[in-house]
Scaffold this motif. Structure first.
Motif, mmCIF file in Angstrom:
data_model
loop_
_atom_site.group_PDB
_atom_site.id
_atom_site.type_symbol
_atom_site.label_atom_id
_atom_site.label_comp_id
_atom_site.label_asym_id
_atom_site.label_seq_id
_atom_site.Cartn_x
_atom_site.Cartn_y
_atom_site.Cartn_z
ATOM 1 N N GLY A 14 0.795 -1.214 0.000
ATOM 2 C CA GLY A 14 0.000 0.000 0.000
ATOM 3 C C GLY A 14 0.829 1.266 0.000
ATOM 4 N N GLU A 15 0.086 2.354 -0.241
ATOM 5 C CA GLU A 15 0.669 3.688 -0.402
ATOM 6 C C GLU A 15 1.524 4.106 0.804
ATOM 7 N N PHE A 16 1.020 3.803 2.023
ATOM 8 C CA PHE A 16 1.694 4.364 3.197
ATOM 9 C C PHE A 16 3.025 3.685 3.483
ATOM 10 N N PHE A 17 3.142 2.428 3.074
ATOM 11 C CA PHE A 17 4.422 1.735 3.179
ATOM 12 C C PHE A 17 5.474 2.490 2.369
ATOM 13 N N ARG A 21 8.711 4.735 3.618
ATOM 14 C CA ARG A 21 10.046 4.364 3.152
ATOM 15 C C ARG A 21 10.809 5.602 2.666
ATOM 16 N N ILE A 22 10.116 6.434 1.904
ATOM 17 C CA ILE A 22 10.767 7.668 1.424
ATOM 18 C C ILE A 22 11.040 8.596 2.604
ATOM 19 N N ARG A 23 10.033 8.707 3.499
ATOM 20 C CA ARG A 23 10.158 9.611 4.642
ATOM 21 C C ARG A 23 11.372 9.235 5.504
ATOM 22 N N ILE A 34 8.623 21.802 7.760
ATOM 23 C CA ILE A 34 8.126 20.450 8.048
ATOM 24 C C ILE A 34 7.980 19.726 6.723
ATOM 25 N N GLY A 35 8.617 18.554 6.615
ATOM 26 C CA GLY A 35 8.597 17.807 5.361
ATOM 27 C C GLY A 35 7.456 16.812 5.290
ATOM 28 N N ILE A 36 7.789 15.586 4.895
ATOM 29 C CA ILE A 36 6.783 14.543 4.638
ATOM 30 C C ILE A 36 6.005 14.190 5.901
ATOM 31 N N GLY A 37 4.706 13.967 5.755
ATOM 32 C CA GLY A 37 3.918 13.458 6.881
ATOM 33 C C GLY A 37 2.665 14.244 7.173
ATOM 34 N N ASP A 38 2.500 15.396 6.547
ATOM 35 C CA ASP A 38 1.271 16.152 6.786
ATOM 36 C C ASP A 38 0.548 16.345 5.449
ATOM 37 N N THR A 51 1.480 18.609 -3.580
ATOM 38 C CA THR A 51 1.284 18.121 -4.948
ATOM 39 C C THR A 51 0.444 16.852 -4.934
ATOM 40 N N ASP A 52 -0.391 16.671 -5.955
ATOM 41 C CA ASP A 52 -1.285 15.518 -6.067
ATOM 42 C C ASP A 52 -1.480 15.186 -7.538
ATOM 43 N N ALA A 53 -1.670 13.893 -7.818
ATOM 44 C CA ALA A 53 -1.907 13.488 -9.202
ATOM 45 C C ALA A 53 -3.257 12.800 -9.338
ATOM 46 N N SER A 79 -7.324 21.530 -1.266
ATOM 47 C CA SER A 79 -7.868 21.129 0.026
ATOM 48 C C SER A 79 -6.761 20.771 1.028
ATOM 49 N N ASP A 80 -5.624 20.266 0.536
ATOM 50 C CA ASP A 80 -4.504 19.948 1.435
ATOM 51 C C ASP A 80 -3.912 21.211 2.066
ATOM 52 N N ILE A 81 -3.966 22.325 1.338
ATOM 53 C CA ILE A 81 -3.491 23.597 1.905
ATOM 54 C C ILE A 81 -4.469 24.054 2.991
ATOM 55 N N ILE A 217 -6.928 17.607 9.268
ATOM 56 C CA ILE A 217 -6.614 16.838 8.058
ATOM 57 C C ILE A 217 -7.836 16.943 7.156
ATOM 58 N N ASP A 218 -7.646 16.857 5.858
ATOM 59 C CA ASP A 218 -8.844 16.814 5.011
ATOM 60 C C ASP A 218 -9.208 15.349 4.770
ATOM 61 N N CYS A 219 -10.510 15.120 4.607
ATOM 62 C CA CYS A 219 -11.016 13.756 4.524
ATOM 63 C C CYS A 219 -10.919 13.280 3.077
ATOM 64 N N SER A 220 -9.794 12.626 2.754
ATOM 65 C CA SER A 220 -9.615 12.119 1.392
ATOM 66 C C SER A 220 -9.586 10.589 1.360
ATOM 67 N N ASP A 221 -9.021 9.966 2.387
ATOM 68 C CA ASP A 221 -8.931 8.498 2.402
ATOM 69 C C ASP A 221 -10.167 7.848 3.013
ATOM 70 N N GLY A 222 -10.935 8.592 3.794
ATOM 71 C CA GLY A 222 -12.076 8.062 4.548
ATOM 72 C C GLY A 222 -11.910 8.488 5.998
HETATM 73 P P1 ADP Z 1 -2.936 13.562 1.180
HETATM 74 O O1 ADP Z 1 -3.889 12.385 1.151
HETATM 75 O O2 ADP Z 1 -3.247 14.557 2.218
HETATM 76 O O3 ADP Z 1 -2.701 14.160 -0.197
HETATM 77 P P2 ADP Z 1 -0.775 11.718 1.053
HETATM 78 O O4 ADP Z 1 -1.270 10.502 1.778
HETATM 79 O O5 ADP Z 1 -0.812 11.738 -0.437
HETATM 80 O O6 ADP Z 1 -1.524 12.982 1.647
HETATM 81 O O7 ADP Z 1 0.693 12.038 1.507
HETATM 82 C C1 ADP Z 1 1.075 12.029 2.859
HETATM 83 C C2 ADP Z 1 2.451 12.653 2.990
HETATM 84 O O8 ADP Z 1 3.399 11.899 2.246
HETATM 85 C C3 ADP Z 1 2.546 14.060 2.459
HETATM 86 O O9 ADP Z 1 3.431 14.766 3.304
HETATM 87 C C4 ADP Z 1 3.155 13.889 1.076
HETATM 88 O O10 ADP Z 1 3.884 15.022 0.662
HETATM 89 C C5 ADP Z 1 4.090 12.715 1.313
HETATM 90 N N1 ADP Z 1 4.354 11.919 0.098
HETATM 91 C C6 ADP Z 1 3.502 11.109 -0.583
HETATM 92 N N2 ADP Z 1 4.101 10.537 -1.646
HETATM 93 C C7 ADP Z 1 5.382 10.988 -1.643
HETATM 94 C C8 ADP Z 1 6.531 10.801 -2.483
HETATM 95 N N3 ADP Z 1 6.468 10.017 -3.553
HETATM 96 N N4 ADP Z 1 7.662 11.444 -2.182
HETATM 97 C C9 ADP Z 1 7.740 12.259 -1.109
HETATM 98 N N5 ADP Z 1 6.718 12.490 -0.274
HETATM 99 C C10 ADP Z 1 5.543 11.866 -0.522
#
Ligand code: ADP
Ligand code: MG
Length: 322
Positions: A14-17, A21-23, A34-38, A51-53, A79-81, A217-222
Motif C-alpha cells: 500500500g501507499e503508506f508503506f 520508506r521515502i520519509r 516540516i517535510g513529509i507526513g502532513d 502536490t497531487d496526481a 484542500s490539502d493547503i 486533516i482533510d477527509c480524502s482516504d475516509g
Molecule cells: P494527502 O492524502 O493529504 O494528499 P498523502 O497521503 O498523499 O496525503 O501524503 C502524505 C504525505 O506523504 C505528504 O506529506 C506527502 O507530501 C508525502 N508523500 C507522498 N508521496 C510521496 C513521495 N512520492 N515522495 C515524497 N513524499 C511523498
C-alpha cells in the motif's frame, strides 16, 4: 517500458508503506520547516506546498464529465493547503495527454478547472504538457497559513473531534458513476459531490481566527483512515460515536456496516475537514455544519454505535487509489 517479470510483492503493502520508506530515507526536514507526513509541507519561508496526481483508470474514467475532473483536480489538491489552516494561492498544472484525448475533452477540463480557480481564488502560474500513454493531471499548489499552520500532530488528550459538512456522499456518487445499483433520490447530487468537491477555504479562515485548532486533516482516504493519520502523528487515541456522524439520508441505515454510515466512515474523497480543538465550536461556521463526533483519548482507538463498541476492523476501510 516493458513489464519486468514478477510483480513486486511490496506493491501490495500500500501507499503508506512507500511513503514511510521515502520519509525514513531520503525525505528532508529543513530547519524551520516540516517535510513529509502532513497534508502539505511547510517550507522555512512560511509557505505551504503540496502536490497531487489524478490518473485515468485510478482516480477517474475518461467517460466522466471532464469539467468535473478539472474542477476536482484543483479542489482536491487545494484542500490539502486548507487542511493545514491555509489559503491556497498559486498552482502549477502538468497534463499527460494520450492521443485519444480530444479537443472537446480538453475544453471541458479547462472550463471546470477555471471554475475551481474562481471559487477558491487560485491563480494558475505554470505547468508542463507531456505525451503519455495514460491521461493524467498533476497539481502543485502553494499557499499561505491564515495564522500558523495546523498540523496533524497537535491533537491533545481531551480535545473534541469535529468534522465539517457531510460525509459519505462522494463515495455514493462514485458508486453511481461506476454504474453500481445505489438507491436514493439524491443520486445526481451525490455525483456532483464526487466531481465538484468542496474546498473549505472560508470555513477554515473563520475557524482559525475564532478558535484554537490543535490538529486538522482533510477527509480524502475516509474518516477512520484520516483520523488514524491524526492519531499516528499526534501519538494519541480516540473515541468516536458513529451515530453522531453527519451522513446523508440518515434514516436509511440502522447499523454502522450499512449505507450511509459505512461510506461516511470509510468512503473518502469528501474533502471535508476533520479537526480537533479543546473548545466548543459553534454547530454552524461560515454557513457550514460543524459536528462534534468524539474525543481524543490517550491511546486506544475506539468506535461506538449508541454506546456499544464496534470492531474497527469490520468497518469498511479507507479507499486506496494506490
Ligand atoms: P494527502 O492524502 O493529504 O494528499 P498523502 O497521503 O498523499 O496525503 O501524503 C502524505 C504525505 O506523504 C505528504 O506529506 C506527502 O507530501 C508525502 N508523500 C507522498 N508521496 C510521496 C513521495 N512520492 N515522495 C515524497 N513524499 C511523498
Ligand atoms: Mg490531505
Amino acid at each position: 517500458m516493458k513489464a519486468c517479470g514478477k510483480r513486486n510483492p511490496l506493491l501490495l503493502s500500500g501507499e503508506f508503506f512507500w511513503i514511510d520508506r521515502i520519509r525514513n530515507t531520503i525525505g528532508g526536514n529543513p530547519e524551520g520547516g516540516i517535510g513529509i507526513g502532513d497534508d502539505a509541507a511547510v517550507i522555512p519561508e512560511g509557505l505551504l506546498w503540496t502536490t497531487d496526481a489524478m490518473v485515468e483508470g485510478v482516480h477517474f474514467l475518461s467517460s466522466w464529465p471532464m469539467d468535473g475532473v478539472g474542477y476536482k483536480s484543483l479542489a482536491s489538491s487545494a484542500s490539502d493547503i486548507v487542511a493545514m489552516g491555509g489559503k491556497p494561492l498559486y498552482a502549477l498544472l502538468t497534463v499527460g495527454l494520450p492521443l485519444s484525448f480530444s479537443d472537446v475533452m480538453y475544453e471541458a477540463f479547462l472550463a471546470g478547472f477555471e471554475r475551481a480557480m474562481g471559487d477558491f481564488g487560485i491563480v494558475l502560474m505554470g505547468g508542463d504538457t507531456v505525451r503519455s500513454g495514460t491521461l493524467f493531471f498533476s497539481l502543485t499548489v502553494l499557499g499561505k497559513p491564515f495564522e500558523k499552520p495546523v498540523l496533524r500532530s497537535g491533537a491533545q488528550v481531551g480535545d473534541n473531534i469535529y468534522v465539517t459538512g457531510m460525509l459519505g456522499e462522494s463515495a455514493l456518487g462514485l458508486e453511481v458513476l461506476l454504474g453500481k445499483e445505489i438507491h436514493g433520490e439524491k443520486k445526481e447530487e451525490w455525483v456532483r459531490r464526487h466531481l465538484y468537491p468542496p474546498c473549505r477555504v472560508s470555513l477554515m479562515q473563520t475557524l482559525v481566527s475564532s478558535y484554537t485548532l490543535t490538529a486538522a486533516i482533510d477527509c480524502s482516504d475516509g474518516f477512520v483512515a484520516d483520523l488514524d493519520h491524526i492519531a499516528d502523528e499526534s501519538g494519541v487515541g480516540y473515541e468516536v460515536h458513529i451515530e453522531r456522524m453527519p451522513v446523508p439520508e440518515r434514516e436509511r441505515g440502522n447499523s454502522p456496516f450499512e449505507l450511509p454510515w459505512s461510506y461516511a466512515l470509510g468512503g473518502g474523497e469528501d474533502y471535508e475537514i476533520i479537526f480537533t480543538s479543546p473548545e466548543e465550536i459553534s454547530p454552524v461556521v461560515a454557513g457550514v455544519a460543524v459536528t462534534c463526533v468524539g474525543k481524543i483519548v490517550e491511546s486506544e482507538r475506539q468506535l461506538f454505535w449508541y454506546g456499544e463498541r464496534v470492531e474497527r476492523e469490520s468497518i469498511r476501510r479507507g479507499y486506496t487509489h494506490f
